[in-house]
Scaffold this motif. Sequence first.
Motif, PDB file in Angstrom:
ATOM      1  N   UNK A   1       0.459   6.799  -5.665  1.00  0.00           N
ATOM      2  CA  UNK A   1      -0.794   7.025  -5.827  1.00  0.00           C
ATOM      3  C   UNK A   1      -2.020   5.894  -5.982  1.00  0.00           C
ATOM      4  N   UNK A   2      -1.671   4.580  -7.102  1.00  0.00           N
ATOM      5  CA  UNK A   2      -2.885   3.758  -7.943  1.00  0.00           C
ATOM      6  C   UNK A   2      -2.463   1.748  -6.661  1.00  0.00           C
ATOM      7  N   UNK A   3      -3.252   1.560  -6.265  1.00  0.00           N
ATOM      8  CA  UNK A   3      -3.083  -0.173  -6.219  1.00  0.00           C
ATOM      9  C   UNK A   3      -2.488  -1.245  -7.156  1.00  0.00           C
ATOM     10  N   UNK A   4      -1.973  -1.376  -7.947  1.00  0.00           N
ATOM     11  CA  UNK A   4      -1.240  -1.468  -9.147  1.00  0.00           C
ATOM     12  C   UNK A   4       0.367  -2.067  -8.280  1.00  0.00           C
ATOM     13  N   UNK A   5       0.647  -3.560  -8.384  1.00  0.00           N
ATOM     14  CA  UNK A   5       1.907  -3.789  -8.328  1.00  0.00           C
ATOM     15  C   UNK A   5       2.958  -2.787  -8.905  1.00  0.00           C
ATOM     16  N   UNK A   6       3.953  -2.006  -7.637  1.00  0.00           N
ATOM     17  CA  UNK A   6       4.821  -1.010  -8.552  1.00  0.00           C
ATOM     18  C   UNK A   6       5.943  -1.089  -7.686  1.00  0.00           C
ATOM     19  N   UNK A   7       6.759  -0.122  -7.678  1.00  0.00           N
ATOM     20  CA  UNK A   7       8.189  -0.531  -7.414  1.00  0.00           C
ATOM     21  C   UNK A   7       7.969  -0.212  -5.833  1.00  0.00           C
ATOM     22  N   UNK A   8       7.235   0.268  -5.371  1.00  0.00           N
ATOM     23  CA  UNK A   8       6.841   1.066  -4.055  1.00  0.00           C
ATOM     24  C   UNK A   8       7.013  -0.915  -2.658  1.00  0.00           C
ATOM     25  N   UNK A   9       6.311  -1.467  -3.715  1.00  0.00           N
ATOM     26  CA  UNK A   9       5.669  -2.431  -2.960  1.00  0.00           C
ATOM     27  C   UNK A   9       6.974  -3.317  -2.849  1.00  0.00           C
ATOM     28  N   UNK A  10       8.098  -2.812  -3.392  1.00  0.00           N
ATOM     29  CA  UNK A  10       9.222  -4.086  -3.035  1.00  0.00           C
ATOM     30  C   UNK A  10       9.587  -3.715  -2.188  1.00  0.00           C
ATOM     31  N   UNK A  11       9.842  -2.376  -2.045  1.00  0.00           N
ATOM     32  CA  UNK A  11      11.295  -1.675  -0.796  1.00  0.00           C
ATOM     33  C   UNK A  11      10.433  -1.707   0.060  1.00  0.00           C
ATOM     34  N   UNK A  12       8.355  -1.361  -0.101  1.00  0.00           N
ATOM     35  CA  UNK A  12       8.299  -1.348   1.123  1.00  0.00           C
ATOM     36  C   UNK A  12       8.139  -2.818   2.288  1.00  0.00           C
ATOM     37  N   UNK A  13       8.116  -3.861   0.984  1.00  0.00           N
ATOM     38  CA  UNK A  13       8.566  -5.540   1.874  1.00  0.00           C
ATOM     39  C   UNK A  13       9.233  -5.661   2.715  1.00  0.00           C
ATOM     40  N   UNK A  14      10.267  -5.239   1.911  1.00  0.00           N
ATOM     41  CA  UNK A  14      11.901  -5.316   2.935  1.00  0.00           C
ATOM     42  C   UNK A  14      11.513  -4.461   4.382  1.00  0.00           C
ATOM     43  N   UNK A  15      11.180  -3.392   3.792  1.00  0.00           N
ATOM     44  CA  UNK A  15      11.199  -2.288   4.972  1.00  0.00           C
ATOM     45  C   UNK A  15      10.988  -3.176   6.382  1.00  0.00           C
ATOM     46  N   UNK A  16       9.613  -3.883   5.628  1.00  0.00           N
ATOM     47  CA  UNK A  16       7.535  -4.202   7.067  1.00  0.00           C
ATOM     48  C   UNK A  16       9.307  -5.525   7.586  1.00  0.00           C
ATOM     49  N   UNK A  17       9.473  -6.022   6.000  1.00  0.00           N
ATOM     50  CA  UNK A  17      10.145  -7.599   7.073  1.00  0.00           C
ATOM     51  C   UNK A  17      11.920  -7.248   7.837  1.00  0.00           C
TER      52      UNK A  17
END
Length: 551
Positions: free
Chosen positions: A287-303
Motif C-alpha cells: 500500500x506504501x510507495x516505499x521500496x519493498x519486496x513487491x518491487x523486486x518481484x515486479x521488476x523481474x516479471x516486467x523484464x
Amino acid sequence: MIFATFPLAEALGAVLAHSHRLPGRVLKKGAVLDAAAIAALREAGRDSVVAARFEPDDVAENEAAERLAAAVAAPGLQPGRAGTGRVNLHATGAGLLRVEATQVDRINAVHESLTLGTLPDDVVVAAREMVATIKVIPFAVPGPVLAEVEQLAAAVPALTLHPFRPLRAGLVLTELPGLKESVTDATIAATEARVSALSGTLLPPLRCPHAEEAIAASLRRLLAGGAELLLVAGASATVDRRDVGPAGVVRAGGAIDHFGMPVDPGNLICLGHIGTVPAYVLPGCARSPRPNGIDRVLARVFAGLPVGAAEVMRMGVGGLLKDTSARPLPRARAAGRPPEAMAPAPRRPRIAAVVLAAGTSTRMGPRNKLLVADRGGKPMIARVVDNVLSSAARPVVVVTGHQAEAVRAALGGRPVGWVQASDYAAGLSASLKAGIAALPEEATAALVCLGDMPLVTGRMIDRLLAAYDPDEGRAIVVPTHQGQAGNPVLWDRAFFPEILALSGDKGARELLRHHAEQVVEVEVEDAVLRDFDTPESLARLPQRLRPVDVG
C-alpha cells in the motif's frame, strides 16, 4: 610502455604525463608532444619532461577502452566515446540490469591496466542511465593483455539488460467493514505508480468483499479484460497459503507456487499463477510507495525473467530494506541524524540546464531572434528548449528579460522553471548570473545553453553530460568541432561563485583559461558553433527551420 623523464631532445611523439601551464598556453596531460609543444617547453626553461613512450605492441588508452567496451556491450547497452581512457556504457531503454559478478571479477583480475565497474546486480535502470564504466589506468595497454581480456569478455556476458514489457496489470482490492477509503485509494495509487514505472498499464481496479469466491470472480473478469498480470491487495494481511487471497487464486483456476520471501518489508507475499498469467497476493506494505519486496518481484516479471520459489529464496542478500527498532543502533538514529538524512545518495549527479533567453536581440533588427518561427510555426526558443528537454538535464531553467511575456508565451506548457534577469540590459553576465542563482541546491552542475542555437540536439547534450566527472578532473565540459570551442558549456557547482562574480557583456569563457586542467573537450558536430542572431544567419538554417520569409 616506457614511462620516464625524457630530455626534450628525445621527447618528440611521447605522451605527456602531467599538465604544464606555460606562458600563452596549457599543455594537458595525455597530449602527444609535437615539435611546437617541445619548443614551448624549451622556451619556458624546461629541459626535460615526464612522459610515456609506447612500445610496438602497445594499444593507446582510448582505443583499448573502446575495444573492451565493444566486447562487454550487450543488446540494450550503448558504449559512449572514449575520453582519457574511459568509456561509459548506458542503457538505451528502461529495463532490469543483470550483472554476472564472477565474470566481472575475472575481467578485472587479468591485469591492473584494465578495469570494469558496474551497477549492482538486479537493479532497475532508466533509459540513458549509465550502467558500467571501463577505465584504462595507464596511457597504453600491452596488446596481448587486451586480447586476452577481449576473449574472456566475449565468452560469457558480464552484463545483460532485460527490457521491460508493456504488460497490462489487473488489481483486485478486497474490502472489510471499517476499511478507510483513503487506504484503498493509496493502494491503487502506489500500484499504478509501480506498474507505470515499469512500462506497464493498470487496468481499472476491481473492488470486492474479502471472500474467496468474490476474489475469484474478480480475477476471472480481469483475465477476460486482457490482464497479463494479476495482483490481489487484501483488506487483511495474508498469513497462510490457504488464506482468503491465495484461496481465491486457486478457485479461479490457478495454483500457489510460493508463500513468503526473505525481503523486509514484503515478507508476506504469495506467488501463484492462473494459466500462464502470474497472480500475486500482495503484502500489506504494497500500500506504501516505499521500496519493498513487491518491487523486486515486479521488476523481474516486467523484464520477462522467471519468478519462482528458487528465484525468490535467493533474494535474501540485500533483502533488508528497512530499519527495525529491535536493533541496538538503527541506521536512522546513528550520529543523531533523522531518518531522511540516511536516504541513499543518488547514483548519478543532477545536472541542471540554464537556457539564456533574456537578450535584446539588437543584431536581428526589428525582430526578436528567439521568437522567429520556423516553417512549422515553432519559435526558435521553443526549438532550443525542446531539444534541452529531450536530454537528461533537469531541471531546466529559462532566464527571461527582453520581451519576457512573449518568450513565456512561446514556451507555454513546457516543464521549465523561470527566472527574470532584472538587469538583462547590462549584458550576458547578468542573465547568466540570474540563471545560476536560481538553481536548486541539489544541482551538482549546470549546462549553460544559448537560446539562439536550435541545432544543438538532446543527443549532443547527453554526450556532454556523460563526459562530466569532477572526481576525475572533468569538472568543465566544453563541446568542440575541429578544435574550435562552442556551446553549451557545462560547469560544476564549484565554479558557481566565480560565475556569480562576473560582470559586463561577457560570459564565463575567461574562466576556462584559469581552470584549463579541469576542462574536458568533447568533439561533436558543428551545431555547437552555430548561433543565429542576424537576419543573414537565418538563411543558413536547415530548410525546415527557416522562417517562411527566408528563402
